[in-house]
Write a protein that holds these residues in place. Structure first.
Motif, PDB file in Angstrom:
ATOM      1  N   VAL A 188       1.080  -1.022   0.057  1.00 13.69           N
ATOM      2  CA  VAL A 188       0.285  -0.207   0.051  1.00 13.69           C
ATOM      3  C   VAL A 188       0.863   1.360  -0.319  1.00 13.69           C
ATOM      4  CG1 VAL A 188      -2.076   1.590   0.895  1.00 13.69           C
ATOM      5  CG2 VAL A 188      -2.298  -1.072   1.166  1.00 13.69           C
ATOM      6  N   THR A 189       0.307   1.966  -0.977  1.00 12.94           N
ATOM      7  CA  THR A 189       1.279   3.267  -0.878  1.00 12.94           C
ATOM      8  C   THR A 189       0.852   4.455  -1.296  1.00 12.94           C
ATOM      9  OG1 THR A 189       3.051   2.812  -2.182  1.00 12.94           O
ATOM     10  CG2 THR A 189       3.056   4.697  -2.857  1.00 12.94           C
ATOM     11  N   ALA A 190       1.144   5.600  -0.463  1.00 13.64           N
ATOM     12  CA  ALA A 190       0.318   6.476  -0.280  1.00 13.64           C
ATOM     13  C   ALA A 190       1.090   8.231   0.075  1.00 13.64           C
ATOM     14  CB  ALA A 190      -0.377   6.971   1.333  1.00 13.64           C
ATOM     15  N   GLY A 191       0.973   9.023  -1.051  1.00 11.58           N
ATOM     16  CA  GLY A 191       1.746   9.967  -0.908  1.00 11.58           C
ATOM     17  C   GLY A 191       1.026  11.361  -1.805  1.00 11.58           C
ATOM     18  N   ASN A 192       1.453  12.529  -1.606  1.00 12.57           N
ATOM     19  CA  ASN A 192       1.573  13.005  -2.042  1.00 12.57           C
ATOM     20  C   ASN A 192       0.868  13.649  -3.407  1.00 12.57           C
ATOM     21  OD1 ASN A 192       3.407  13.365  -3.574  1.00 12.57           O
ATOM     22  ND2 ASN A 192       4.211  16.166  -3.806  1.00 12.57           N
ATOM     23  N   HIS A 193      -0.369  14.590  -3.496  1.00 12.19           N
ATOM     24  CA  HIS A 193      -0.856  15.294  -5.095  1.00 12.19           C
ATOM     25  C   HIS A 193      -2.161  13.442  -5.335  1.00 12.19           C
ATOM     26  CE1 HIS A 193       1.195  18.213  -7.036  1.00 12.19           C
ATOM     27  NE2 HIS A 193       2.515  17.430  -6.728  1.00 12.19           N
ATOM     28  N   GLY A 194      -2.391  13.532  -3.971  1.00 13.98           N
ATOM     29  CA  GLY A 194      -3.469  12.681  -3.936  1.00 13.98           C
ATOM     30  C   GLY A 194      -3.084  10.998  -4.047  1.00 13.98           C
ATOM     31  N   ALA A 195      -2.000  10.909  -3.560  1.00 13.67           N
ATOM     32  CA  ALA A 195      -1.153   9.311  -4.407  1.00 13.67           C
ATOM     33  C   ALA A 195      -2.087   8.412  -3.642  1.00 13.67           C
ATOM     34  CB  ALA A 195       0.307   9.464  -4.805  1.00 13.67           C
ATOM     35  N   LEU A 196      -2.603   7.587  -4.439  1.00 14.30           N
ATOM     36  CA  LEU A 196      -2.488   6.062  -3.633  1.00 14.30           C
ATOM     37  C   LEU A 196      -2.337   5.049  -4.234  1.00 14.30           C
ATOM     38  CD1 LEU A 196      -3.487   4.429  -1.402  1.00 14.30           C
ATOM     39  CD2 LEU A 196      -6.276   4.964  -1.832  1.00 14.30           C
ATOM     40  N   GLY A 197      -2.297   3.959  -3.936  1.00 19.54           N
ATOM     41  CA  GLY A 197      -1.052   2.522  -5.450  1.00 19.54           C
ATOM     42  C   GLY A 197      -1.711   1.575  -4.074  1.00 19.54           C
ATOM     43  N   VAL A 198      -2.251   0.212  -4.463  1.00 23.03           N
ATOM     44  CA  VAL A 198      -2.297  -0.922  -3.940  1.00 23.03           C
ATOM     45  C   VAL A 198      -1.594  -2.200  -4.375  1.00 23.03           C
ATOM     46  CG1 VAL A 198      -4.433  -0.163  -2.355  1.00 23.03           C
ATOM     47  CG2 VAL A 198      -5.090  -1.370  -3.968  1.00 23.03           C
ATOM     48  N   SER A 199      -0.777  -3.191  -4.815  1.00 20.67           N
ATOM     49  CA  SER A 199      -0.962  -3.923  -5.406  1.00 20.67           C
ATOM     50  C   SER A 199      -0.503  -5.319  -4.452  1.00 20.67           C
ATOM     51  CB  SER A 199       0.652  -3.584  -6.021  1.00 20.67           C
ATOM     52  OG  SER A 199       1.617  -3.931  -5.343  1.00 20.67           O
ATOM     53  N   ALA A 200      -1.361  -6.588  -5.120  1.00 18.82           N
ATOM     54  CA  ALA A 200      -0.842  -7.706  -4.192  1.00 18.82           C
ATOM     55  C   ALA A 200      -0.581  -8.777  -5.074  1.00 18.82           C
ATOM     56  CB  ALA A 200      -2.248  -8.105  -3.129  1.00 18.82           C
ATOM     57  N   ALA A 201       0.048  -9.830  -4.374  1.00 17.39           N
ATOM     58  CA  ALA A 201       0.139 -11.331  -5.588  1.00 17.39           C
ATOM     59  C   ALA A 201       0.592 -12.223  -4.395  1.00 17.39           C
ATOM     60  CB  ALA A 201       2.099 -10.913  -6.404  1.00 17.39           C
ATOM     61  N   TYR A 202       0.014 -13.351  -5.232  1.00 22.86           N
ATOM     62  CA  TYR A 202       0.225 -15.082  -4.273  1.00 22.86           C
ATOM     63  C   TYR A 202       0.649 -15.929  -5.644  1.00 22.86           C
ATOM     64  CZ  TYR A 202      -1.631 -19.396  -2.340  1.00 22.86           C
ATOM     65  OH  TYR A 202      -2.099 -20.183  -1.827  1.00 22.86           O
ATOM     66  N   ASN A 203       1.210 -17.052  -4.960  1.00 21.33           N
ATOM     67  CA  ASN A 203       1.836 -17.664  -5.552  1.00 21.33           C
ATOM     68  C   ASN A 203       1.799 -19.004  -5.213  1.00 21.33           C
ATOM     69  OD1 ASN A 203       4.427 -18.341  -7.423  1.00 21.33           O
ATOM     70  ND2 ASN A 203       4.812 -19.918  -5.910  1.00 21.33           N
ATOM     71  N   ASP A 204       1.580 -20.413  -5.412  1.00 25.40           N
ATOM     72  CA  ASP A 204       1.437 -21.436  -4.742  1.00 25.40           C
ATOM     73  C   ASP A 204       1.338 -22.373  -6.113  1.00 25.40           C
ATOM     74  OD1 ASP A 204       1.113 -23.983  -2.776  1.00 25.40           O
ATOM     75  OD2 ASP A 204      -1.212 -22.462  -2.418  1.00 25.40           O
ATOM     76  N   ALA A 205       2.015 -23.540  -5.485  1.00 20.60           N
ATOM     77  CA  ALA A 205       2.066 -24.507  -6.807  1.00 20.60           C
ATOM     78  C   ALA A 205       1.048 -25.736  -6.564  1.00 20.60           C
ATOM     79  CB  ALA A 205       2.998 -25.896  -6.244  1.00 20.60           C
ATOM     80  N   LEU A 206       0.652 -25.961  -7.733  1.00 21.29           N
ATOM     81  CA  LEU A 206      -0.787 -26.587  -8.172  1.00 21.29           C
ATOM     82  C   LEU A 206      -0.272 -27.938  -8.024  1.00 21.29           C
ATOM     83  CD1 LEU A 206      -1.989 -24.713 -10.958  1.00 21.29           C
ATOM     84  CD2 LEU A 206      -3.075 -24.966  -8.657  1.00 21.29           C
ATOM     85  N   GLY A 207      -0.223 -29.300  -7.044  1.00 19.26           N
ATOM     86  CA  GLY A 207       0.550 -30.368  -7.336  1.00 19.26           C
ATOM     87  C   GLY A 207       2.057 -30.072  -7.439  1.00 19.26           C
ATOM     88  N   GLU A 208       3.053 -31.348  -7.940  1.00 22.38           N
ATOM     89  CA  GLU A 208       4.746 -31.562  -8.325  1.00 22.38           C
ATOM     90  C   GLU A 208       4.989 -30.785  -9.261  1.00 22.38           C
ATOM     91  OE1 GLU A 208       5.798 -35.485  -7.144  1.00 22.38           O
ATOM     92  OE2 GLU A 208       5.498 -35.507  -4.615  1.00 22.38           O
ATOM     93  N   ASN A 209       4.284 -31.003 -10.183  1.00 24.27           N
ATOM     94  CA  ASN A 209       3.974 -30.105 -11.603  1.00 24.27           C
ATOM     95  C   ASN A 209       3.739 -28.788 -12.156  1.00 24.27           C
ATOM     96  OD1 ASN A 209       6.577 -32.518 -12.191  1.00 24.27           O
ATOM     97  ND2 ASN A 209       4.368 -33.739 -11.836  1.00 24.27           N
ATOM     98  N   ALA A 210       3.047 -28.375 -11.508  1.00 27.35           N
ATOM     99  CA  ALA A 210       2.539 -26.798 -11.840  1.00 27.35           C
ATOM    100  C   ALA A 210       2.584 -26.612 -10.506  1.00 27.35           C
ATOM    101  CB  ALA A 210       1.851 -27.308 -12.789  1.00 27.35           C
ATOM    102  N   ALA A 211       2.674 -24.556 -11.034  1.00 25.39           N
ATOM    103  CA  ALA A 211       2.760 -23.570 -10.158  1.00 25.39           C
ATOM    104  C   ALA A 211       1.641 -22.544 -10.894  1.00 25.39           C
ATOM    105  CB  ALA A 211       4.052 -23.226 -10.241  1.00 25.39           C
ATOM    106  N   PHE A 212       1.709 -21.421 -10.230  1.00 22.13           N
ATOM    107  CA  PHE A 212       0.660 -20.733 -10.496  1.00 22.13           C
ATOM    108  C   PHE A 212       1.013 -19.248  -9.724  1.00 22.13           C
ATOM    109  CE2 PHE A 212      -2.157 -21.637  -7.801  1.00 22.13           C
ATOM    110  CZ  PHE A 212      -2.863 -20.412  -6.938  1.00 22.13           C
ATOM    111  N   ARG A 213       1.156 -17.775 -10.595  1.00 23.73           N
ATOM    112  CA  ARG A 213       1.353 -16.911  -9.647  1.00 23.73           C
ATOM    113  C   ARG A 213       0.293 -15.622 -10.132  1.00 23.73           C
ATOM    114  NH1 ARG A 213       5.897 -15.650  -6.803  1.00 23.73           N
ATOM    115  NH2 ARG A 213       6.022 -12.986  -6.427  1.00 23.73           N
TER     116      ARG A 213
END
Length: 846
Positions: A188-213
């Motif tokens: 989460v980021t906030a700044g002057n000039h009314g700046a506001l930003g949010v970001s998120a990420a999630y990573n995980d495995a799908l079994g032994e031979n696959a993963a996603f992000r």
């Protein structure tokens, strides 16, 4: 290939750690949970000489690659606040990135060379490649880059390996890939000039031979410039705001130890207002604008950094960017385990925008917002195959590249209620100035052009003057190879060749919805124009020479009825060889020198605009005859470099330098000359100089990075047909400062058993240079320095962090691009660089 899964993680971690200057376990943020990162990272050395890059599309040690390049790892990018390619300027000497009337019209330049102008018909000189996928224009690649593993900036021609339109260099962006460890991050980021930003990420495995992000971001900010809107219809009193959201997903499949497949899907939406220009020189026409606006039509004085613009029309822009790609890597059983790589991609980019063309509160002329009025659309499919292998003496690569690009442009210009009186007054005043004072009657000058047309006042130039459509298709096919022969333990010889076949065709349709009544009247009855001049007291002997001049103003491109109903079809085919030869000699473990020669190529194309001249040829002088052949030739460069890469202090000090000379022929210059864009092939542009870079980790937790580029860039002595380009022959090229330097220092220290502090200070200096393609002295930018800073406190296990930051800490004032105020002779405007911004960022990681 059984070790591939951890190796991908370790490559990212090693790069981040070495340049971040911290212990690897503390640095690694890319692809695993904190505990698993520490376990993996402990296997890797921390020294800088272990840095690995893919500048030749194979993993190699940075100090072994005979190319001048800068590598920017994730932590350094985060420390200096880099989110897009424009922010990167702070870290890469010799790199310049500017935007003009829209952030989508963004241009990157390296060593003073880049595409000049806003016309989408011109392709990029500096290529932007994101995860192996080429972006068709710099502006298409502009935006939040998301989760970055690293960025490699390659200087000089790179077409042999990276393909089309990289005659000046490449910005190669590598984002984080999925891993097999569960993890989540948020910011989460906030700044002057009314700046506001949010970001998120999630990573995980799908079994032994696959993963996603999955990654998502939303950012917004108020505008940097206040706007005086006059009588409107614009109501928004700020400009240059930020409002976008982005979503990116990846799926990694590894069905065997010899095969991996990574799918990427992304979508970005930008709905913003950008960009107004500010007055840098107030000329004699400003008084006319003020009178027609009923007040202050433009700035009453040249005070650009008051950041007050004058605009009665909206600058709305709506950009949608989305794409799908799939990268397949298969270690084959052939040729000693050669790797076959396939990268397939489909991308679609749509931009709709509006613009106040007179940059004033007078209602003179405007580009209205709308998909059928002002829009640019790209649809691109690309496919690359590479087969890469190695033997004891030879590293080799064979490849094929195909791209199919559809480009559509809709362009429309409308004339407001002030257009006719403004043009009448300005033109008649110019005519009167050529004679003794009082001889030419300028009373009621606003009616002059209606008199010349023989029409009632207010009916001659009004409404939509032009509405044009351009549909271009481009197909490109290339075969390429890059071979490195290890002639001895010390000597490597590299030969790269690329054969490119490119075909372009464009269909253009032109219309004057308002009929071009004023222009038609002047063409049909020039005697009436002469009578209007005589009625104003112009001596009869001068009238025959002045009639064509007046008709020329009555038939400016958007009001020229000779274009109405035209439909043209153009085609061009190009088949060209490009290539490189490099010799690298390792004198010791510490010192490697290299010599390289390269032939670069950038495709020709078509000027997707209304083009007219005195003789109907693109090369002709100013006139009103429509030009059917708007093509321009391909651009070529011959480049030579002599460089050295040295390693000291047990691998913790890298000092690299190179001398370069580049000679461009038929350099593509798209220049705005006050009324229209003109594409010229400049016979010669020569740029030569020195690049130097240092990376130093003098102690644990401390890292210094710096670079310096000296550039001597000059146009050839050949004269050009345009009076507005008279300053170019023999002159220093635009956007080519003699000196460009960058520096960054990062320091981390412990704060007890559980906390750590982190500080970064980065700066970029540029000596003076001209920001206009025609080199008007009013567009000169004096030397300046931009400083960024960041101070943070974090948990040692990286679970959370709090950072205070500032961009352009000293609030340095500088312009990005200077330009002629349209139709306002003697006035100049500019698009400004960003002011000081500051704020706080909170990070959380699981």
């Amino acid at each position: 290939m059984a070790s591939r899964k951890p190796r991908n993680n370790l490559l990212a971690i090693a790069v981040v750690a070495a340049l971040g200057g911290m212990p690897l376990a503390a640095q690694a943020q890319a692809q695993a949970t904190p505990a698993s990162r520490q376990a993996e990272a402990s296997q890797e050395p921390v020294t800088l000489d272990t840095l690995v890059v893919t500048a030749q599309k194979r993993e190699e040690a940075l100090q072994d690659v005979p190319i001048t390049l800068t590598v920017l790892p994730e932590q350094l990018l985060q420390d200096t606040g880099v989110r897009d390619i424009k922010d990167m300027q702070l870290l890469v000497s010799g790199l310049s990135v500017t935007s003009t009337s829209s952030e989508t019209q963004t241009t990157a330049r390296i060593r003073g060379v880049g595409t000049v102008g806003d016309n989408p018909g011109l392709e990029s000189s500096v290529g932007v490649v994101i995860d192996g996928v080429y972006r068709p224009r710099n502006g298409v690649g502009f935006g939040d880059l998301g989760e970055i593993e690293r960025i490699e900036v390659l200087k000089g021609p790179q077409g042999t390996v990276f393909g089309k339109n990289t005659s000046a260099g490449v910005i190669h962006v590598i984002t984080r890939r999925p891993s097999y460890s569960q993890g989540a991050e948020a910011e989460v980021t906030a700044g002057n000039h009314g700046a506001l930003g949010v970001s998120a990420a999630y990573n995980d495995a799908l079994g032994e031979n696959a993963a996603f992000r999955v990654y998502a971001a939303k950012r917004k900010r108020d505008g940097f410039t206040d706007v005086e809107t006059g009588a409107g219809p614009r109501t928004l009193d700020q400009d240059g705001d930020l409002n976008f959201h982005s979503l990116r997903g990846q799926l990694l499949l590894e069905p065997s130890d010899t095969l991996d497949i990574n799918f990427i899907a992304d979508f970005t939406s930008r709905e913003e207002n950008c960009c107004v220009g500010v007055t840098t020189t107030r000329g004699p026409t400003a008084a006319i604008v003020d009178a027609l606006a009923g007040g202050a039509g433009v700035s009453p004085g040249a005070d650009p950094f008051a950041r007050i613009a004058y605009s009665n029309r909206d600058t709305t822009q709506d950009v949608k960017d989305k794409g799908l790609s799939a990268e397949v890597n298969w270690q084959t059983p052939w040729l000693g385990g050669a790797t076959l790589t396939s990268i397939s991609a489909f991308r679609k980019w749509d931009a709709i925008s509006g613009a106040d063309l007179d940059f004033s509160t007078a209602d003179i002329w405007v580009r209205r917002y709308g998909p059928d009025d002002n829009a640019v659309n790209f649809e691109t499919f690309s496919q690359e195959f590479r087969l890469t292998g190695s033997s004891e003496r030879l590293d080799w690569m064979l490849g094929f590249f195909h791209a199919d690009e559809d480009l559509a442009r809709h362009d429309s210009i409308s004339m407001g209620s002030a257009y006719e009186p403004y043009l009448s007054i300005a033109l008649l005043n110019n005519i009167a100035a050529a004679f003794p004072a009082g001889l030419v009657n300028t009373a009621g000058a606003a009616t002059f052009l209606s008199q010349a047309a023989g029409r009632p006042y207010g009916t001659t130039f009004v409404g939509t003057g032009s509405r044009d459509a351009f549909a271009q298709n481009s197909t490109s096919d290339a075969l390429f190879t890059n071979l490195t022969w290890h002639a001895s333990d010390a000597l490597d010889l590299t030969l790269g060749l690329r054969y490119t076949s490119e075909r372009k065709e464009v269909d253009s349709a032109y219309a004057n919805p308002n009929g071009g009544l004023g222009c038609t009247a002047g063409l049909v009855n020039p005697a009436q124009v002469g009578a209007a001049l005589a009625g104003r007291g112009v001596p009869a002997a001068f009238i025959p020479a002045l009639v064509p001049t007046v008709i020329g103003y009555m038939c400016l491109p958007w009001s020229n009825s000779l274009h109405h109903g035209r439909a043209t079809h153009q085609e061009r085919d190009e088949k060209e060889w490009s290539g490189t030869f490099k010799a690298a000699y390792r004198w010791s473990d510490r010192v490697m020198t290299f010599l390289s020669a390269a032939r670069g190529y950038k495709a020709g194309g078509f000027n997707l605009d209304r083009v007219q001249s005195a003789n109907g040829l693109s090369s002709g002088a100013s006139g009103i005859v429509p030009v059917d052949d708007t093509s321009f030739a391909g651009e070529f460069v011959d480049s030579y470099e002599l460089g050295a890469k040295t390693t000291w202090s047990d691998g913790n000090l890298l000092v690299n330098a190179s001398l370069f000379q580049q000679t461009y022929s038929d350099f593509q210059l798209n220049s705005f000359l006050g009324t229209s864009y003109v594409v010229r092939s400049i016979p010669e542009l020569e740029t030569r100089g020195l690049d130097a870079e240092i990376l130093w980790q003098p102690r644990k937790g401390l890292m210094l990075q710096g670079g310096a580029t000296y550039t001597d860039a000059h146009y050839g002595e050949d004269l050009l047909p345009d009076a507005d380009l008279r300053l170019l022959p023999g002159a220093r090229a635009a956007f080519a400062p003699k000196w460009s330097t960058s520096a960054s220092v990062t320091y981390e220290w412990g704060l007890g058993a559980r906390l750590a502090g982190r500080f970064n200070l980065g700066a970029r200096y540029s000596s003076e240079y001209n920001t206009g393609s025609d080199l008007d002295p009013q567009k000169q930018q004096q030397a300046y320095t931009v400083v960024n800073a960041r101070l943070g406190i974090a948990a040692r296990d990286k679970r959370w962090a709090v950072e205070l930051w500032a961009q352009n800490l000293t609030d340095e004032e500088y312009i990005q691009v200077g330009f002629d105020a349209p139709l306002q002779t003697g006035s100049w405007n500019a698009f400004l660089g960003a002011p000081r911004t500051y704020g706080v960022t909170l990070r959380w990681m699981y």
